[in-house]
Write a protein that holds these residues in place. Structure first.
Motif, PDB file in Angstrom:
ATOM      1  N   VAL A 101      12.421  13.235 -50.760  1.00 24.67           N
ATOM      2  CA  VAL A 101      12.345  13.527 -49.318  1.00 24.67           C
ATOM      3  C   VAL A 101      12.358  12.212 -48.532  1.00 24.67           C
ATOM      4  CG1 VAL A 101      10.807  14.390 -47.487  1.00 24.67           C
ATOM      5  CG2 VAL A 101      11.157  15.749 -49.559  1.00 24.67           C
ATOM      6  N   ALA A 102      11.549  11.249 -48.983  1.00 20.07           N
ATOM      7  CA  ALA A 102      11.465   9.960 -48.281  1.00 20.07           C
ATOM      8  C   ALA A 102      12.810   9.236 -48.331  1.00 20.07           C
ATOM      9  CB  ALA A 102      10.376   9.092 -48.915  1.00 20.07           C
ATOM     10  N   LYS A 103      13.447   9.265 -49.495  1.00 17.53           N
ATOM     11  CA  LYS A 103      14.742   8.584 -49.632  1.00 17.53           C
ATOM     12  C   LYS A 103      15.783   9.243 -48.711  1.00 17.53           C
ATOM     13  CE  LYS A 103      18.488   7.494 -52.803  1.00 17.53           C
ATOM     14  NZ  LYS A 103      19.124   7.739 -54.090  1.00 17.53           N
ATOM     15  N   TYR A 104      15.818  10.563 -48.770  1.00 20.20           N
ATOM     16  CA  TYR A 104      16.797  11.288 -47.950  1.00 20.20           C
ATOM     17  C   TYR A 104      16.602  10.975 -46.469  1.00 20.20           C
ATOM     18  CZ  TYR A 104      18.871  15.190 -45.421  1.00 20.20           C
ATOM     19  OH  TYR A 104      19.583  15.923 -44.525  1.00 20.20           O
ATOM     20  N   TYR A 105      15.364  11.108 -46.007  1.00 20.71           N
ATOM     21  CA  TYR A 105      15.127  10.960 -44.575  1.00 20.71           C
ATOM     22  C   TYR A 105      15.350   9.512 -44.120  1.00 20.71           C
ATOM     23  CZ  TYR A 105      13.367  11.563 -39.933  1.00 20.71           C
ATOM     24  OH  TYR A 105      13.291  11.585 -38.561  1.00 20.71           O
ATOM     25  N   ALA A 106      14.813   8.557 -44.889  1.00 17.37           N
ATOM     26  CA  ALA A 106      14.951   7.142 -44.492  1.00 17.37           C
ATOM     27  C   ALA A 106      16.428   6.734 -44.477  1.00 17.37           C
ATOM     28  CB  ALA A 106      14.155   6.254 -45.440  1.00 17.37           C
ATOM     29  N   CYS A 107      17.188   7.202 -45.456  1.00 19.62           N
ATOM     30  CA  CYS A 107      18.608   6.823 -45.522  1.00 19.62           C
ATOM     31  C   CYS A 107      19.417   7.493 -44.409  1.00 19.62           C
ATOM     32  CB  CYS A 107      19.202   7.169 -46.888  1.00 19.62           C
ATOM     33  SG  CYS A 107      18.504   6.174 -48.215  1.00 19.62           S
ATOM     34  N   GLU A 108      19.157   8.781 -44.186  1.00 17.45           N
ATOM     35  CA  GLU A 108      19.885   9.479 -43.121  1.00 17.45           C
ATOM     36  C   GLU A 108      19.588   8.839 -41.762  1.00 17.45           C
ATOM     37  OE1 GLU A 108      22.076  12.236 -43.186  1.00 17.45           O
ATOM     38  OE2 GLU A 108      22.103  11.857 -45.343  1.00 17.45           O
ATOM     39  N   SER A 109      18.313   8.513 -41.515  1.00 21.56           N
ATOM     40  CA  SER A 109      17.964   7.955 -40.200  1.00 21.56           C
ATOM     41  C   SER A 109      18.508   6.537 -40.040  1.00 21.56           C
ATOM     42  CB  SER A 109      16.455   8.026 -39.934  1.00 21.56           C
ATOM     43  OG  SER A 109      15.751   7.313 -40.899  1.00 21.56           O
ATOM     44  N   ALA A 110      18.608   5.794 -41.146  1.00 20.81           N
ATOM     45  CA  ALA A 110      19.174   4.439 -41.050  1.00 20.81           C
ATOM     46  C   ALA A 110      20.675   4.503 -40.745  1.00 20.81           C
ATOM     47  CB  ALA A 110      18.930   3.672 -42.349  1.00 20.81           C
ATOM     48  N   VAL A 111      21.371   5.434 -41.383  1.00 23.00           N
ATOM     49  CA  VAL A 111      22.810   5.573 -41.123  1.00 23.00           C
ATOM     50  C   VAL A 111      23.037   5.981 -39.658  1.00 23.00           C
ATOM     51  CG1 VAL A 111      24.887   6.931 -41.672  1.00 23.00           C
ATOM     52  CG2 VAL A 111      23.442   6.066 -43.509  1.00 23.00           C
ATOM     53  N   LYS A 112      22.190   6.898 -39.194  1.00 19.36           N
ATOM     54  CA  LYS A 112      22.313   7.343 -37.794  1.00 19.36           C
ATOM     55  C   LYS A 112      22.000   6.177 -36.844  1.00 19.36           C
ATOM     56  CE  LYS A 112      20.370  10.930 -34.871  1.00 19.36           C
ATOM     57  NZ  LYS A 112      19.344  11.965 -34.846  1.00 19.36           N
ATOM     58  N   ALA A 113      20.974   5.396 -37.184  1.00 19.55           N
ATOM     59  CA  ALA A 113      20.613   4.252 -36.339  1.00 19.55           C
ATOM     60  C   ALA A 113      21.757   3.240 -36.291  1.00 19.55           C
ATOM     61  CB  ALA A 113      19.341   3.593 -36.862  1.00 19.55           C
ATOM     62  N   ALA A 114      22.393   3.020 -37.454  1.00 16.14           N
ATOM     63  CA  ALA A 114      23.515   2.076 -37.492  1.00 16.14           C
ATOM     64  C   ALA A 114      24.664   2.580 -36.622  1.00 16.14           C
ATOM     65  CB  ALA A 114      23.986   1.884 -38.933  1.00 16.14           C
ATOM     66  N   ASP A 115      24.899   3.886 -36.670  1.00 18.60           N
ATOM     67  CA  ASP A 115      25.968   4.491 -35.875  1.00 18.60           C
ATOM     68  C   ASP A 115      25.675   4.340 -34.373  1.00 18.60           C
ATOM     69  OD1 ASP A 115      28.314   6.059 -35.484  1.00 18.60           O
ATOM     70  OD2 ASP A 115      27.037   7.796 -35.088  1.00 18.60           O
ATOM     71  N   MET A 116      24.420   4.613 -33.996  1.00 17.33           N
ATOM     72  CA  MET A 116      24.062   4.514 -32.569  1.00 17.33           C
ATOM     73  C   MET A 116      24.102   3.059 -32.108  1.00 17.33           C
ATOM     74  SD  MET A 116      21.313   7.410 -31.604  1.00 17.33           S
ATOM     75  CE  MET A 116      20.032   7.301 -32.791  1.00 17.33           C
ATOM     76  N   THR A 117      23.656   2.155 -32.983  1.00 17.12           N
ATOM     77  CA  THR A 117      23.651   0.726 -32.627  1.00 17.12           C
ATOM     78  C   THR A 117      25.080   0.250 -32.382  1.00 17.12           C
ATOM     79  OG1 THR A 117      21.690   0.415 -33.962  1.00 17.12           O
ATOM     80  CG2 THR A 117      22.912  -1.570 -33.410  1.00 17.12           C
ATOM     81  N   LEU A 118      25.975   0.683 -33.265  1.00 19.29           N
ATOM     82  CA  LEU A 118      27.387   0.319 -33.109  1.00 19.29           C
ATOM     83  C   LEU A 118      27.911   0.756 -31.745  1.00 19.29           C
ATOM     84  CD1 LEU A 118      29.616  -0.219 -35.826  1.00 19.29           C
ATOM     85  CD2 LEU A 118      30.593   1.583 -34.464  1.00 19.29           C
ATOM     86  N   LYS A 119      27.506   1.949 -31.316  1.00 21.49           N
ATOM     87  CA  LYS A 119      27.975   2.458 -30.022  1.00 21.49           C
ATOM     88  C   LYS A 119      27.347   1.679 -28.869  1.00 21.49           C
ATOM     89  CE  LYS A 119      28.588   7.117 -31.731  1.00 21.49           C
ATOM     90  NZ  LYS A 119      27.790   8.308 -31.944  1.00 21.49           N
ATOM     91  N   ILE A 120      26.033   1.399 -28.991  1.00 20.78           N
ATOM     92  CA  ILE A 120      25.352   0.659 -27.916  1.00 20.78           C
ATOM     93  C   ILE A 120      25.981  -0.725 -27.747  1.00 20.78           C
ATOM     94  CG2 ILE A 120      23.138  -0.436 -27.270  1.00 20.78           C
ATOM     95  CD1 ILE A 120      21.745   2.070 -28.498  1.00 20.78           C
ATOM     96  N   PHE A 121      26.437  -1.324 -28.818  1.00 19.39           N
ATOM     97  CA  PHE A 121      27.073  -2.644 -28.746  1.00 19.39           C
ATOM     98  C   PHE A 121      28.520  -2.563 -28.227  1.00 19.39           C
ATOM     99  CE2 PHE A 121      24.732  -6.262 -30.725  1.00 19.39           C
ATOM    100  CZ  PHE A 121      23.499  -5.643 -30.866  1.00 19.39           C
ATOM    101  N   GLY A 122      29.022  -1.356 -28.004  1.00 17.17           N
ATOM    102  CA  GLY A 122      30.387  -1.213 -27.495  1.00 17.17           C
ATOM    103  C   GLY A 122      31.384  -1.883 -28.421  1.00 17.17           C
ATOM    104  N   SER A 123      32.351  -2.606 -27.807  1.00 19.28           N
ATOM    105  CA  SER A 123      33.389  -3.226 -28.644  1.00 19.28           C
ATOM    106  C   SER A 123      32.797  -4.284 -29.579  1.00 19.28           C
ATOM    107  CB  SER A 123      34.477  -3.845 -27.775  1.00 19.28           C
ATOM    108  OG  SER A 123      33.878  -4.689 -26.815  1.00 19.28           O
ATOM    109  N   TYR A 124      31.695  -4.923 -29.172  1.00 19.28           N
ATOM    110  CA  TYR A 124      31.082  -5.941 -30.043  1.00 19.28           C
ATOM    111  C   TYR A 124      30.517  -5.310 -31.324  1.00 19.28           C
ATOM    112  CZ  TYR A 124      31.781  -9.002 -26.132  1.00 19.28           C
ATOM    113  OH  TYR A 124      32.374  -9.713 -25.140  1.00 19.28           O
TER     114      TYR A 124
END
Ligand SMILES: Cc1cc2nc3c(=O)[nH]c(=O)nc-3n(C[C@H](O)[C@H](O)[C@H](O)COP(=O)(O)OP(=O)(O)OC[C@H]3O[C@@H](n4cnc5c(N)ncnc54)[C@H](O)[C@@H]3O)c2cc1C
Length: 346
Positions: free
Chosen positions: A318-341
């Motif tokens: 459960v911990a692995k699943y949740y931590a990994c899913e939330s990290a991937v989502k965070a990376a995706d959102m961070t990429l968007k917040i940084f725009g083209s950068y």
């Protein structure tokens, strides 16, 4: 957050953070681009006691426990997901397994070296046609008068080309299925019949993964770890511990994303104000924060349970699943917040 850490655990966090910021951060951008693995960093972290967190003092460890080890992993992953993986290839994988299953001479020969980073460790279960279904592996260890002869191919093995010792899983008796798998400790350097080559990956470039080919590799009877036929339960127990560290790595990556997003949202201005003033950006950061805090609680709780002798396999998953899913989502959102950068390699 309500999880309380001891003074020792807090001090370990500070040491790991300082090391990651001072020794890894300055080199990692170029190293990740070029795929450089620095063996000396593994030794330095070993000497600081990182890899020994879950190993008793008599074998060179500090025995501060799984929670301490998770904290170190999280801090390393915040700066470098590559180097944070070495807990698994040094002591969560080989070191701890040798400690639990090994003879006294196997423990003395390998565990202190893995703890202080003088030896590079690895473990090999995966094969070209064997991933999740580990029991389908083809590698064999045939008994002869000198011990065992290994034949087969392992792939996606972390440290394949640089390891000094590898925990190999192979069939001593394929007919017995799960009960015919055994585990061996194999010295990887200067061992004729072993050839290795790296695999080019999408990321984690400072961490080497590769293929290992065993062609009639003669090993001694003392190379067997645990009893003949006990390889499958040994592997399952080891993977249960390594899963926790995948979760801890993800947690560190999630925090790096959160910190980078907050910083960028404060600095970058559009439409006459910082991005962080826009409610939609705030919402994305809030979501990242909430999920990161939830992941932390899950991972710390499982680590703390393990320190109290509770080994819940489903809790770790459960911990692995949740931590990994939330990290991937965070990376995706961070990429968007940084725009083209977010799309640049800078
Ligand atoms: C960077 C890296 C380092 C690694 N280091 C090591 C190492 O040191 N030692 C080692 O032994 N291995 C290592 N591995 C291999 C890793 O353990 C395997 O990738 C893993 O076991 C999955 O196997 P696979 O990649 O063959 O995927 P597969 O098992 O082929 O799975 C492919 C897809 O099918 C899904 N799937 C599989 N079975 C089912 C099912 N029953 N139901 C539904 N979906 C299913 C999977 O979730 C996945 O999405 C490493 C891999 C990577 C990427």
């Amino acid at each position: 957050m309500y999880f309380e850490f001891s003074e020792e655990q807090q001090s370990v966090r500070e040491t790991a953070r300082k090391f990651a910021e001072e020794r890894i951060a300055p080199i990692q951008e170029v190293d990740e681009k070029k795929g450089i693995f620095r063996r000396e960093l593994i030794a330095e972290m070993g000497k600081l006691g990182f890899w020994g967190a879950i190993i008793p003092e008599e074998y060179g460890g500090s025995n501060i426990g799984f929670l301490g080890a998770v904290i170190i992993t999280e801090e390393l992953a915040r700066i470098s997901a590559s180097y944070s993986g070495h807990f698994v290839s040094q002591t969560v994988g080989p070191g701890l397994t040798i400690l639990r299953q090994g003879t006294e001479s196997q423990k003395i020969k390998y565990v202190p070296g893995l703890v202080n980073g003088d030896l590079i460790g690895s473990f090999a279960s995966t094969e070209p046609n064997t991933g999740s279904d580990v029991a389908s592996m083809k590698m064999t260890a045939k008994r002869n008068e000198k011990g065992f002869v290994l034949n087969g191919t392992k792939t996606w093995i972390t440290n394949a080309t640089v390891a000094d010792v590898c925990l190999i899983f192979a069939y001593t008796d394929k007919e017995k299925k799960h009960h015919g798998m055994s585990c061996f400790l194999v010295d990887m350097q200067n061992n004729s019949g072993i050839s290795t080559h790296p695999i080019e990956k999408l990321g984690l470039s400072c961490s080497i993964a590769g293929e290992i080919i065993f062609q009639d590799v003669q090993i001694s009877p003392e190379s067997m770890l645990g009893k003949e036929g006990s390889g499958f339960p040994i592997l399952m127990e080891m993977l249960n511990s390594t899963r926790l560290f995948a979760a801890a790595r993800a947690m560190g990556v999630g925090r790096a994303c959160l910190e980078a997003s907050v910083k960028y949202a404060q600095e970058r201005e559009q439409f006459g104000q910082p991005l962080g003033k826009f409610q939609m950006i705030q919402e994305q950061i809030a979501e990242m924060y909430v999920e990161h805090e939830a992941a932390k609680l899950l991972v710390y709780q499982v680590a703390s349970n393990k320190d109290r002798g509770k080994q819940g396999a489903s809790d770790v998953s459960v911990a692995k699943y949740y931590a990994c899913e939330s990290a991937v989502k965070a990376a995706d959102m961070t990429l968007k917040i940084f725009g083209s950068y977010g799309y640049s390699m800078e």
